[in-house]
Enzyme design. Sequence first.
Site: not given
Ligand code: DSN
Length: 419
Positions: A46, A48, A192, A218, A221, A227
């Site tokens: 933990y 925080e 974003d 994110t 990707k 993730r």
């Molecule tokens: N689910 C993601 C995507 O596939 O682009 C977006 O949140």
Amino acid sequence: MRDTKLFDLIEKEKIRQTEGIELIASENYASEDVMAAAGSILTNKYAEGLPGKRYYGGCVVVDEIEDLCRERLKKLFDASWVNVQPHSGAQANAAVMLALLNPGDKILGFDLAHGGHLTHGSPVNYSGKIYRPFFYGVKKEDGYIDYDSLEKTATKEKPKLIICGASSYSRDWDYKKIREVADSVGALVLADIAHPSGLISRGLLNDPLDYCHVVTSTTHKTLRGPRGGIIMMRNDFENPFGIKTPKGILRKVSSLLDSGVFPGTQGGPLEHIIGAKAVAFKEALSDKYLEYVVQVKKNANTMSKEFVKRDYNIISGGTENHLMLIDLRNKNITGKEAEENLGMADITINKNMVPFDTESPFVTSGMRVGTAAITTRGMEEDDMKKIVDFIDRVICDTGEIEAVRKEINEWANNFPLHK
Ligand code: DSN
């Protein structure tokens, strides 16, 4: 005793990922080191708060890990401030909005039905329920962002936040233009970059940090990490709207954003994921990763040309990043049917709304494909042509599904998930 039921299922999923072709544009294969950190004992801790300012003891080592992660991310994007704690891209966006807006404030985002994201103001998401959303989209004639409509709506509605970025838009963004519009109406800009962040990090697309006040992404990707989510700024600035927190008026936006993450929208950070993010950012700074993202782009470009040759209607006619959105109406198949038929042939794609769609979001008229994952497996331009041929055979004739599946299962063995 080992939970064989669960671990057998993980093994089954591994076979699925290995034997098929993964074309979901938001997915990738994280490295073994990324997965080792994500599955490490750091999950026990933990922590925080932020490094050096925690609400728990025993944080000496995780402080070093989080600092390492922050420094690597700053270097990767030439950012002066970052927060690596958001559990996801959606959490990162929630933290930014909580930090910079009051309930009921107007926001202007890219329409989900045109390729945007749920968290950019969709009425079914917190962003559309807590704030007052307005949208811009793409032009019907060419599928490119309609910057004139963005400007018109911004001038009329005077939103406090303009959000750019998308989940299924295959062209680059004019961040400079969006910033000019934002300045003219007194709005802030959030970019974003969840999808193309890996390509942006190595200079293959326009740099949003030059013009956008705050940037979220994110990490799983094109960035190919675990993730998770991140928030970044190139230049910190003064609290623009006099936003109050329980601690009074915080002077700097960086402090507002930190408090938007914790305690605003999250509790304890996932230090195992932060460790895995640190590994991914080191990988993304390497020459090998640069070769990878260059190939991702080349593969997407080859794939889109091959689709066009076979009379597939790609929105905007092509791609400048890692993905493309295809309107299937001229092929007499819905997105749902395409996803199901291709799935039976071990080709994984996702059905997707196309701009001005006539089908429901559950059926859709389109499919989205991306090259981030298959490029990690070492596939190159000739392989893209082969994949489009597999897809075309299944879409044009369901009688081909079984034959294609067998060919794919054999062929995919040439491309291990990890070298
Ligand atoms: N689910 C993601 C995507 O596939 O682009 C977006 O949140």
